[in-house]
Design a protein around this motif. Structure first.
Motif, short mmCIF file in Angstrom:
data_model
loop_
_atom_site.label_atom_id
_atom_site.label_comp_id
_atom_site.label_asym_id
_atom_site.label_seq_id
_atom_site.Cartn_x
_atom_site.Cartn_y
_atom_site.Cartn_z
N THR A 183 4.72 -0.07 3.12
CA THR A 183 5.58 0.18 4.28
C THR A 183 4.86 -0.23 5.56
O THR A 183 5.46 -0.83 6.46
N ARG A 184 3.58 0.03 5.63
CA ARG A 184 2.80 -0.40 6.79
C ARG A 184 2.74 -1.93 6.87
O ARG A 184 2.92 -2.52 7.94
N ARG A 185 2.52 -2.56 5.75
CA ARG A 185 2.43 -4.03 5.73
C ARG A 185 3.74 -4.65 6.17
O ARG A 185 3.78 -5.55 7.02
N LEU A 186 4.85 -4.13 5.63
CA LEU A 186 6.15 -4.74 5.95
C LEU A 186 6.57 -4.48 7.39
O LEU A 186 7.29 -5.28 7.98
N GLN A 204 6.54 0.93 -5.44
CA GLN A 204 6.17 -0.49 -5.36
C GLN A 204 5.51 -0.80 -4.01
O GLN A 204 4.68 -1.69 -3.91
N PHE A 205 5.91 -0.05 -2.99
CA PHE A 205 5.39 -0.30 -1.64
C PHE A 205 4.61 0.91 -1.12
O PHE A 205 3.48 0.78 -0.68
N GLY A 206 5.22 2.08 -1.17
CA GLY A 206 4.51 3.29 -0.74
C GLY A 206 4.03 3.19 0.70
O GLY A 206 4.65 2.52 1.54
N CYS A 236 1.48 7.78 -4.23
CA CYS A 236 2.03 8.56 -3.11
C CYS A 236 3.04 7.73 -2.33
O CYS A 236 2.71 6.64 -1.86
N PRO A 237 4.25 8.24 -2.18
CA PRO A 237 5.20 7.56 -1.30
C PRO A 237 4.85 7.89 0.15
O PRO A 237 4.02 8.76 0.41
N ASP A 251 9.57 4.89 -2.69
CA ASP A 251 8.56 4.39 -1.75
C ASP A 251 8.44 5.25 -0.50
O ASP A 251 7.37 5.37 0.07
N GLN A 252 9.56 5.77 -0.05
CA GLN A 252 9.59 6.60 1.16
C GLN A 252 10.45 7.81 0.82
O GLN A 252 11.55 7.66 0.30
#
Lengths: 416, 416
Positions: free
Chosen positions: A135-138, A129-131, A333-334, A298-299
């Motif tokens: 993760t960069r955005r958050l 959902q984030f990947g 891609c996570p 995601d990670q």
């Protein structure tokens, strides 16, 4: 006809060809005696078939201990399973193409080393959902690795003690903080109390500085309903990440969670070593990770260069490439998570060997917390190490003008 | 202080004592460098400890391939984890006490061979909803093994073809019929259509004869919500059993299903061999089965005497004893399911080696379906074999006056 293609590394005192054929038969239409009603037409529709067999040099030592003496013949077999026989259900894929093959008599080694899913799987699962992008955005980190740390000791801190540590880590400038994977919700540190103690610190820091540290709480639980309540506690408190022990909860619980999740899911794969550590048995990570990526990790933790675990650096590099290679699109891609024994000293080699990318979460436990100058200096040192790596400057050179890195090298580099 | 005690079979070129101590440390409070805030009091509360270490003779061949030469030291270590550090969450137990231990550097073998749960686990999980007593009640079989068969071929039959076979099997007098574990809900045989085609035959036969054959449908699915819909389809059609691929769906999905289930859950453990086949690596079944019994497996497949798989008879016997031994009460025992290559000929040895009990589900695939006299004769032959076993009469003797058994021996006994 679409095929799901599995590659098996096979080892047997007998014929590799016969073993591959037996797997194809047993795992689709075979049975131990011919039965009425079994016609060729039925078989042809769903029968698995050996597509290719590449002989390998025999070995003298069997992967599974044997009474007899070798040599043990080896080969890599591609077996195609008709998509119609399996469909997109990953638990069916695991059952039909993988699970049962390990029970077959007469083999001395079997390892799943390849999996190629057909186009029918595109869009069949939610994926991350984030990947990487999410993760960069958050975290607000754009041009370097996301730098993370782990709350230690793994077990034993009560929530106020944990929060005191986390407060210091937040102030250190780190981007990401996680519960040790072994910390879930024991009586001495119930997840709800841990969240209540920690999240106000995160939000307060965000309000003051604009930087929201991503804190990954251990929400895993045997009961998916309870795991969802744990997830909801994180969301309600303003959190945006959770540690999930994917192997312990299993594929179904991961699917259940992803379907309902609003936060980044940080996968810890503990237990995975059981499935991969013997090179002649189990799975390659390149196969296994496909399941979890489709399910929505995601990670993805994949150890790191010079980790404290058994895994060789080459294996980490292969894992990094695996998770960074699209299955159907770049969005599946996570973010790779390099961790275990990291302190920045491994940045140049990590960077050089993973395609010169900074798209990773770089996790340092003691490497940050135990820096002689404190956690803030630890974070700066890791950032400096990565800056040096990207600029192609040897760490020792860079450290001459960067005291935090110099201190890190003095403390942690002596074992390297 | 209550302890969860795990027994590890350890193998290392170094010191077994040091390895055991490292596992206890790493899997509870340890970290790679001392960190601030880590006090002895905190550690003591949750630290795992080596309780006992029993040396074993060293071996010359390592379980995990090594560069160096042996000998490799071995020992069995009991490590106690404070209940407070884990609680009753099985995913936490798997993560803390098992998963991570396999990643440790320097070991050449590790296998979990014992697990003793403390009293705190009593009542913490639902356990089997039906188990032995429930399976007997639902099948109406009281004084002999429940006799079952499997629909073959494993894959490829459409629902009407499957129903035609099942109709014949129902008329054969068999007590239990199951989908092959590899059959779930592929496009050519959607579960809903299979249930619709089969259950009327079951109910019709029940109305005519009073005997309700237990049919286990393959309801496993990666998505627990879908798996529950599959469960509901079985219930709505009047069914009372389902095949669950426990390894493929995972612990969370099993917990989810059991919480909501109204039917007997027949566990197939495919994939389990990956975790147990190498004697120096992975798990003993006696450990692993505890997780699934607490989660609620009603019927547990454990292979059989002279199975067609790799598993030796001794291992089957140990598994049988494991599932038949109460964890906290007799009600937490599932019904053992002996299967794979069974035709009745293994009844005497099965009976003799499993404590002279008939509390099992005895699964014959081709052994019933391919009997020369047809499935009805096949069922009779299996019943005769068990009657002979219980009465202590050699099968050859019993067969002189029981033609169905004689035919079975002539057809299937030649390979035995």
């Amino acid at each position: 006809m679409s095929l799901i293609v599995l590659t098996y590394l096979l080892e047997t005192p007998g014929s590799v060809e016969a073993l591959a054929a037996k797997i194809a038969s047993d795992q689709s239409t075979g049975t131990f005696v011919p039965v009425p009603g079994e016609t060729e037409e039925l078989k042809n529709r769903v029968a698995a078939r050996v597509l290719d067999l590449r002989p390998l040099p025999p070995v003298t030592m069997p992967s599974l201990p044997q009474q007899g003496s070798g040599p043990y013949n080896r080969g890599e077999a591609d077996i195609g399973f008709p998509f119609e026989a399996i469909g997109t259900d990953l638990s069916a894929l695991m059952t039909i193409a993988i699970g049962g093959a390990f029970s077959i008599r007469g083999l001395t080694g079997i390892r799943i080393v390849g999996l190629k899913l057909p186009e029918e799987f595109r869009g069949a699962y939610p994926g991350p959902q984030f990947g990487v992008a999410g993760t960069r955005r958050l975290t607000g980190v754009t041009d370097r690795p996301v730098i993370g740390t782990i709350i230690k000791p793994a077990l034993g801190l009560r929530p106020p003690e944990t929060a005191a540590l986390v407060g210091e880590l937040i102030r250190s400038g780190v981007d990401f903080i996680k519960d040790d994977e072994k910390l879930m919700s024991p009586a001495y540190s119930p997840l709800e109390q841990r969240i209540s103690a920690i999240m106000p610190l995160v939000l307060d820091h965000e309000q003051k500085t604009g930087k929201k540290v991503m804190v990954a709480f251990g929400i895993s639980h045997t009961d998916p309903d309870q795991m969802m309540r744990n997830h909801d506690l994180v969301v309600e408190a303003g959190g945006n990440c959770a540690v999930v022990n994917i192997n312990s909860i299993g594929m179904g619980a991961m699917a259940f969670l992803r379907k309902r999740s609003q936060i980044a899911l940080h996968a810890h794969r503990n237990g995975w070593d059981i499935l991969t550590r013997h090179p002649g048995l189990g799975f390659d990570f390149s196969v296994w990770q496909q399941f979890w990526r489709l399910l929505g990790v995601d990670q993805f933790q994949i150890n790191g260069i010079q980790s404290k675990y058994w895994e060789p650096d080459d294996s980490f590099v292969r894992s990094f490439k695996a998770v960074s290679t699209p299955l159907f699109s770049p969005e599946d891609c996570p973010m790779p998570v390099a961790g275990s024994g990291q302190w920045g000293g491994q940045a140049p080699e990590t960077y050089a060997r993973t395609g010169r990318t900074v798209d990773l979460l770089y996790l340092c436990g003691g490497g940050i917390v135990s820096h002689p100058g404190g956690p803030a200096a630890g974070v700066v040192a890791v950032q400096q190490a990565w800056a040096a790596a990207v600029e192609g400057i040897p760490l020792e050179t860079y450290a001459k003008t960067h005291p935090e890195l110099r201190q890190a090298i003095e403390k942690f580099g002596k074992d390297a």
